[in-house]
Design an enzyme around this catalytic site. Structure first.
Site, PDB file in Angstrom:
ATOM      1  N   ASP B   9      59.456  15.272  31.111  1.00 47.66           N
ATOM      2  CA  ASP B   9      58.935  14.643  32.302  1.00 47.66           C
ATOM      3  C   ASP B   9      59.903  13.231  32.519  1.00 47.66           C
ATOM      4  O   ASP B   9      59.870  12.243  32.239  1.00 47.66           O
ATOM      5  CB  ASP B   9      57.640  13.882  31.217  1.00 47.66           C
ATOM      6  CG  ASP B   9      58.002  13.447  29.893  1.00 47.66           C
ATOM      7  OD1 ASP B   9      59.146  13.622  29.553  1.00 47.66           O
ATOM      8  OD2 ASP B   9      57.267  12.527  29.482  1.00 47.66           O
ATOM      9  N   HIS B 240      66.027   9.820  22.139  1.00 52.22           N
ATOM     10  CA  HIS B 240      65.097  10.972  21.755  1.00 52.22           C
ATOM     11  C   HIS B 240      65.492  12.185  22.348  1.00 52.22           C
ATOM     12  O   HIS B 240      65.413  13.050  21.612  1.00 52.22           O
ATOM     13  CB  HIS B 240      63.714  10.633  22.392  1.00 52.22           C
ATOM     14  CG  HIS B 240      63.279   9.150  21.887  1.00 52.22           C
ATOM     15  ND1 HIS B 240      63.012   8.600  20.620  1.00 52.22           N
ATOM     16  CD2 HIS B 240      62.909   8.028  22.561  1.00 52.22           C
ATOM     17  CE1 HIS B 240      62.616   7.615  20.802  1.00 52.22           C
ATOM     18  NE2 HIS B 240      62.646   6.996  21.738  1.00 52.22           N
TER      19      HIS B 240
END
Lengths: 330, 330
Positions: B9, B240
């Site tokens: 995303d 992340h």
């Protein structure tokens, strides 16, 4: 001295907490209520009365509280942890005193009214009685100076499910109600109680004590250690309830204990019974959370074992009833 | 080389992960699907295509995936974290390539069939596309060698609620389905991604690079750092998605990464969107849990930043399309 109501499910570590509280110069124990948890509420009351006799404090009143939890019936407790009688199979000399006619919740409400604004509550079992007391007296949060609760797990695993600790997980509905009430709460979760342990050397010190109470506690710990050997890989134990007692009397320095929003998950999902603590401020030293009223004790300044041992080995007050010897190896 | 499908995303840290994966000698990136999360799926596809052009890899196909989550509509993503365009306001030279006609889920299923038993999946956004692919092809868990997921929080706070991390928390229903499916899962949660950070010195190194892609990443990080300053108290960022990419290609040594039962809370309580990892074996080094198939990466052997920086600063492959300069300060 701080006036105290103790709510417990005695229980080996409850016995340690009771002994600690009786020895604590800061505390004046006005009454004890029992609740089902480690054992049935009635069994917990018997154990508590016997311990009070052994400690020479048979005048402290004991009231039996809730047998069943809000959403389910009591199912026998944790004999694999605490033994069938709740105190590791140790046979204590029997108390002469009996429980009061009032319930634990009624005792708590009465003591809160009699000591308005001063009473401290120490809850080291499921919160069933405390929730009942809140319904009996909605002003309880104003009447009670603060409540210290042994329970929950914030950033460590639970002990009855991946996330739930036993006291909260046994009666999540009651815990949700108690944690959501607007009083000053100190929560003592597994984060701190599992990182402070009693070792075999401590148990041997207790067994070698002159104090019948200390010796009885040492015998109970033999049973408790066997359970915790499966958790820690060695003979030792967590110090859940006595650590909460020490926090309740402000006798230990807290290194990490932020005041944060806490909510109990009382749903039916995999998080049922967990304490949801909002610890997102961890990297900034936990900035203030407006409206939060629950202090979550995550870390002590110093190892708790020496402090606890000093309290348990201190001279006990003169007994007001004759003491029978503890049955060896019982 | 390991054949990969990437689901993303894009997203600033997705851009870092993509750059890492393109530079990784272990990986051969066959296709990329986008999903709504940090930005809308369509915006993520534009960013991905532009990044592929800048990296000189415009031949890698991109497919647009789910715009909405299973239980709710996409609501605009996280512009406060990633900027309105998802890449910190940086204006990349526009790609000539367009997304494929097939959906991300269709692309994943096709690649899994074409590379049966070998395909690796790296999912660094909400798991909406992966859950859709599981419904299109129930044999997907057999066809895919392993799936690495950036998501969740095991023993640390969440980032969109006290317990939920964004990728899992945006679509808990999809995540529950994906985590419950019988494939080999590596879960890369906030536990490890928040304890490995990029610092200002790293950003300056990227800005000083000869590589247009590295410079663009450095510009994006300027925006990303501003958000994380509110979390960490200094200009830096978590890593992340690139950390998940490195775990996916087995390029980093794992210190603590037990294989345990994991369940996603898709209920409506305070734990909605959390990853319930059964970490109760912590004190015994996590004994085997029969039937468990999810490896939860809690700790690396070494700090990740040097490894990531080496990958991002490595010479990029020869560009197959002309590169326009990155708009300075855009």
């Amino acid at each position: 001295m701080l006036p105290f109501y103790l709510d417990c499910d005695t229980g080996i570590d409850d016995a340690l907490a009771l002994a600690y509280l009786l020895a604590a110069p800061e505390a004046r124990l006005l009454g004890i209520g029992t609740v089902s948890g480690n054992v049935a509420a009635a069994t917990g009351a018997v154990n508590t009365l016997d311990l009070l006799r052994l400690a020479g404090r048979p005048e402290i009143p004991v009231a039996v509280g809730a047998h069943d939890f809000q959403a389910r019936a009591f199912d026998g407790g944790a004999p694999h942890v605490h033994g069938a009688n709740g105190i590791g199979g140790v046979a204590l000399p029997k108390a002469e005193a009996a429980p009061l006619a009032e319930s634990a919740a009624e005792m708590l409400v009465r003591l809160a009214r009699e000591n308005a604004g001063e009473l401290r509550v120490l809850a080291i079992g499921p919160l069933t009685n405390i929730a009942e007391a809140l319904r009996l007296e909605p002003r309880l949060p104003e009447l009670v100076a603060e409540i210290t609760i042994m329970g929950g797990a914030a950033m460590v695993p639970g002990n009855i499910s991946p996330l739930a600790e036993a006291n909260i997980g046994n009666d999540p509905e009651a815990a949700r109600e108690v944690l959501a009430s607007p009083w000053n709460i100190k929560l003592v979760p597994l984060d701190v109680t599992m990182s402070n342990v009693l070792e075999e050397e401590h148990r041997l010190e207790l067994l070698a004590s002159d104090s019948p109470l200390a010796r009885a506690l040492g015998e109970m710990l033999g049973y408790y250690y066997r359970f915790y050997e499966g958790i820690f890989g060695r003979a030792c134990s967590a110090m859940h309830d006595p650590l909460a007692a020490a926090v309740a009397v402000d006798a230990v320095a807290l290194r990490t204990a932020p005041v944060v929003h806490v909510e109990v998950d009382a749903g039916d999902g995999p998080g049922r019974g967990q304490t949801v603590c909002d610890l997102r401020g961890v990297h900034l030293g936990y900035p203030e959370q407006p409206g939060a009223h629950c202090q979550v004790v995550l870390e002590l300044e110093e190892d708790f074992a020496p402090h606890l041992m000093a309290a348990l080995l201190a001279p006990v007050p003169a007994a007001s009833v004759p003491l029978a010897p503890v049955a060896a190896g019982a």
